[in-house]
Motif scaffolding. Structure first.
Motif, PDB file in Angstrom:
ATOM      1  N   LYS A   1      72.652  63.038  39.243  1.00 37.99           N
ATOM      2  CA  LYS A   1      73.804  63.953  39.254  1.00 37.99           C
ATOM      3  C   LYS A   1      74.857  63.498  40.262  1.00 37.99           C
ATOM      4  O   LYS A   1      76.046  63.683  40.055  1.00 37.99           O
ATOM      5  N   GLU A   2      74.385  62.914  41.365  1.00 36.11           N
ATOM      6  CA  GLU A   2      75.294  62.457  42.418  1.00 36.11           C
ATOM      7  C   GLU A   2      76.096  61.226  41.954  1.00 36.11           C
ATOM      8  O   GLU A   2      77.178  60.956  42.443  1.00 36.11           O
ATOM      9  N   MET A   3      75.542  60.473  40.998  1.00 35.83           N
ATOM     10  CA  MET A   3      76.171  59.218  40.580  1.00 35.83           C
ATOM     11  C   MET A   3      76.951  59.305  39.274  1.00 35.83           C
ATOM     12  O   MET A   3      77.775  58.440  38.986  1.00 35.83           O
ATOM     13  N   LEU A   4      76.677  60.341  38.500  1.00 28.26           N
ATOM     14  CA  LEU A   4      77.174  60.427  37.127  1.00 28.26           C
ATOM     15  C   LEU A   4      78.668  60.134  36.990  1.00 28.26           C
ATOM     16  O   LEU A   4      79.086  59.370  36.126  1.00 28.26           O
ATOM     17  N   ASP A   5      79.493  60.716  37.856  1.00 25.76           N
ATOM     18  CA  ASP A   5      80.949  60.608  37.701  1.00 25.76           C
ATOM     19  C   ASP A   5      81.586  59.578  38.629  1.00 25.76           C
ATOM     20  O   ASP A   5      82.815  59.529  38.751  1.00 25.76           O
ATOM     21  N   LEU A   6      80.771  58.769  39.304  1.00 30.32           N
ATOM     22  CA  LEU A   6      81.343  57.727  40.169  1.00 30.32           C
ATOM     23  C   LEU A   6      82.025  56.660  39.328  1.00 30.32           C
ATOM     24  O   LEU A   6      81.634  56.408  38.189  1.00 30.32           O
ATOM     25  N   SER A   7      83.037  56.034  39.908  1.00 29.40           N
ATOM     26  CA  SER A   7      83.760  55.019  39.129  1.00 29.40           C
ATOM     27  C   SER A   7      83.949  53.751  39.953  1.00 29.40           C
ATOM     28  O   SER A   7      83.965  53.773  41.176  1.00 29.40           O
ATOM     29  N   PHE A   8      84.065  52.656  39.227  1.00 24.40           N
ATOM     30  CA  PHE A   8      84.463  51.378  39.821  1.00 24.40           C
ATOM     31  C   PHE A   8      85.995  51.353  39.744  1.00 24.40           C
ATOM     32  O   PHE A   8      86.561  51.787  38.756  1.00 24.40           O
ATOM     33  N   PRO A   9      86.755  50.924  40.766  1.00 24.91           N
ATOM     34  CA  PRO A   9      86.286  50.158  41.926  1.00 24.91           C
ATOM     35  C   PRO A   9      85.852  50.991  43.128  1.00 24.91           C
ATOM     36  O   PRO A   9      85.511  50.419  44.152  1.00 24.91           O
TER      37      PRO A   9
ATOM     38  N   ILE B   1      83.171  52.770  43.935  1.00 26.05           N
ATOM     39  CA  ILE B   1      81.845  52.509  44.505  1.00 26.05           C
ATOM     40  C   ILE B   1      81.753  51.092  45.077  1.00 26.05           C
ATOM     41  O   ILE B   1      80.994  50.837  46.002  1.00 26.05           O
ATOM     42  N   TYR B   2      82.561  50.183  44.528  1.00 20.14           N
ATOM     43  CA  TYR B   2      82.620  48.825  45.090  1.00 20.14           C
ATOM     44  C   TYR B   2      83.281  48.864  46.460  1.00 20.14           C
ATOM     45  O   TYR B   2      82.786  48.281  47.426  1.00 20.14           O
ATOM     46  N   LEU B   3      84.393  49.578  46.576  1.00 25.33           N
ATOM     47  CA  LEU B   3      85.110  49.666  47.855  1.00 25.33           C
ATOM     48  C   LEU B   3      84.279  50.398  48.912  1.00 25.33           C
ATOM     49  O   LEU B   3      84.290  50.038  50.080  1.00 25.33           O
ATOM     50  N   ASP B   4      83.556  51.425  48.475  1.00 27.40           N
ATOM     51  CA  ASP B   4      82.693  52.175  49.406  1.00 27.40           C
ATOM     52  C   ASP B   4      81.388  51.440  49.693  1.00 27.40           C
ATOM     53  O   ASP B   4      80.633  51.844  50.574  1.00 27.40           O
ATOM     54  N   ASP B   5      81.117  50.376  48.933  1.00 26.46           N
ATOM     55  CA  ASP B   5      79.846  49.649  48.988  1.00 26.46           C
ATOM     56  C   ASP B   5      78.671  50.623  48.837  1.00 26.46           C
ATOM     57  O   ASP B   5      77.783  50.700  49.672  1.00 26.46           O
ATOM     58  N   PHE B   6      78.708  51.364  47.727  1.00 27.74           N
ATOM     59  CA  PHE B   6      77.699  52.374  47.416  1.00 27.74           C
ATOM     60  C   PHE B   6      76.287  51.785  47.510  1.00 27.74           C
ATOM     61  O   PHE B   6      76.041  50.676  47.061  1.00 27.74           O
ATOM     62  N   PHE B   7      75.368  52.524  48.128  1.00 31.50           N
ATOM     63  CA  PHE B   7      73.966  52.138  48.353  1.00 31.50           C
ATOM     64  C   PHE B   7      73.783  51.246  49.587  1.00 31.50           C
ATOM     65  O   PHE B   7      72.654  50.940  49.960  1.00 31.50           O
ATOM     66  N   SER B   8      74.885  50.798  50.217  1.00 34.87           N
ATOM     67  CA  SER B   8      74.716  49.852  51.339  1.00 34.87           C
ATOM     68  C   SER B   8      73.966  50.478  52.517  1.00 34.87           C
ATOM     69  O   SER B   8      73.314  49.769  53.285  1.00 34.87           O
ATOM     70  N   LEU B   9      74.038  51.797  52.657  1.00 34.47           N
ATOM     71  CA  LEU B   9      73.299  52.475  53.728  1.00 34.47           C
ATOM     72  C   LEU B   9      71.798  52.221  53.600  1.00 34.47           C
ATOM     73  O   LEU B   9      71.091  52.131  54.600  1.00 34.47           O
ATOM     74  N   ALA B  10      71.335  52.097  52.357  1.00 34.93           N
ATOM     75  CA  ALA B  10      69.902  51.896  52.121  1.00 34.93           C
ATOM     76  C   ALA B  10      69.432  50.549  52.669  1.00 34.93           C
ATOM     77  O   ALA B  10      68.267  50.408  53.056  1.00 34.93           O
ATOM     78  N   ASP B  11      70.324  49.572  52.725  1.00 31.11           N
ATOM     79  CA  ASP B  11      69.935  48.240  53.211  1.00 31.11           C
ATOM     80  C   ASP B  11      69.363  48.290  54.625  1.00 31.11           C
ATOM     81  O   ASP B  11      68.505  47.485  54.983  1.00 31.11           O
ATOM     82  N   ARG B  12      69.840  49.249  55.425  1.00 31.36           N
ATOM     83  CA  ARG B  12      69.384  49.333  56.822  1.00 31.36           C
ATOM     84  C   ARG B  12      67.899  49.657  56.928  1.00 31.36           C
ATOM     85  O   ARG B  12      67.247  49.315  57.920  1.00 31.36           O
ATOM     86  N   ILE B  13      67.361  50.327  55.892  1.00 30.79           N
ATOM     87  CA  ILE B  13      65.939  50.674  55.921  1.00 30.79           C
ATOM     88  C   ILE B  13      65.090  49.406  55.956  1.00 30.79           C
ATOM     89  O   ILE B  13      64.095  49.319  56.666  1.00 30.79           O
TER      90      ILE B  13
END
Length: 264
Positions: free
Chosen positions: A68-76, A78-90
């Motif tokens: 539900k959180e991702m359904l309406d996201l759009s490119f560019p 999510i590219y500019l926000d670097d979506f999911f990049s926070l997860a890399d820190r784990i």
């Protein structure tokens, strides 16, 4: 800290993070990723913590990312926000991090488990990367880490068909280290984590760093790295204590695992 999506406990040198969004089968949303990182930050800074464990509920470790959180996201965007990049820190943590997986570890949940240093699972565990069924692909490392863990053919088949893998197959393929009855999973995982936490924190962190290096560089470079790290550990008081205790036939009393940063 007031946690809304996780629980944090500490005992015997181990930090335990429990994913706690039961109504959503622990689906990963932005807040959950933020809180996991905040908890890991606290545990990494705490010199009394020697090992960390990540777990969910008996029904689900994490059943995916929050669609539900991702359904309406759009490119560019999510590219500019670097979506999911926070997860890399784990995955970039220096102290050992063990995943204890019971029930579903699907999509982002499977990827979260793969970010940990190794996985113990319950006999009811189900692993899968079903993103292809949603018209997308894994985006938090699934295509990369699953392939490194179990090889190209199995990873390709799982990602292309969205098939789920059970606990027995997960152990046979090397995705998980051991399988336990569901009611024993957490106790067995914490027992292993406590064993790690008793060791020299310096040595434990160096082992993790060296093994991870094997995935990044050539064998010759990896061996050189390991050798230099091995040489450097002789500057640590824990090396003197560990070897002296062995010669004296007594248990070693490592100080770096007990919260003392020592200088020589």
């Amino acid at each position: 800290m007031q946690w809304q999506t996780i629980l944090l406990q500490q005992h015997k040198g181990v930090g335990l993070i429990t994913l706690n969004r039961p109504h959503a089968l622990n689906a990963l949303n932005n807040q959950l990723i933020i809180e996991i990182n905040q908890a890991l930050d606290l545990l990494e800074k705490d010199p009394t913590i020697g090992c960390m464990v990540l777990t969910g509920s008996e029904k689900a470790f994490a059943a995916g990312a929050d669609i539900k959180e991702m359904l309406d996201l759009s490119f560019p965007q999510i590219y500019l926000d670097d979506f999911f990049s926070l997860a890399d820190r784990i995955a970039q943590r220096r102290k050992p991090l063990i995943a204890a997986v019971s029930g579903y570890a699907l999509g982002g949940g499977c990827e979260l488990a793969l970010m940990c240093d190794f996985i113990y699972c319950a006999d009811n565990a189900k692993f899968g990367l079903p993103e292809v069924s949603l018209g997308v692909l894994p985006g938090i490392g699934g295509t990369q880490r699953l392939t490194l863990a179990i090889g190209k053919a199995k990873a390709m088949e799982m990602c292309l068909t969205a098939r789920q893998m059970d606990a027995q197959e997960a152990e046979q393929t090397g995705l998980v280290v051991r399988v336990f009855p569901a009611e024993q999973l957490l106790a067995q995982t914490l027992q292993a984590a406590e064993k790690i936490a008793e060791k020299s924190l310096t040595a434990v962190m160096m082992i993790k760093e060296s093994i991870n290096r094997a995935f990044e560089v050539s064998l010759a470079e990896g061996l050189r790295f390991e050798r230099r790290i091995f040489h450097s550990v002789f500057a640590d008081a824990d090396q003197k204590e560990g070897m002296r205790a062995f010669v004296d036939k007594r248990p070693a009393q490592f100080t770096s695992a007990k919260g003392h940063h020592h200088e020589t």
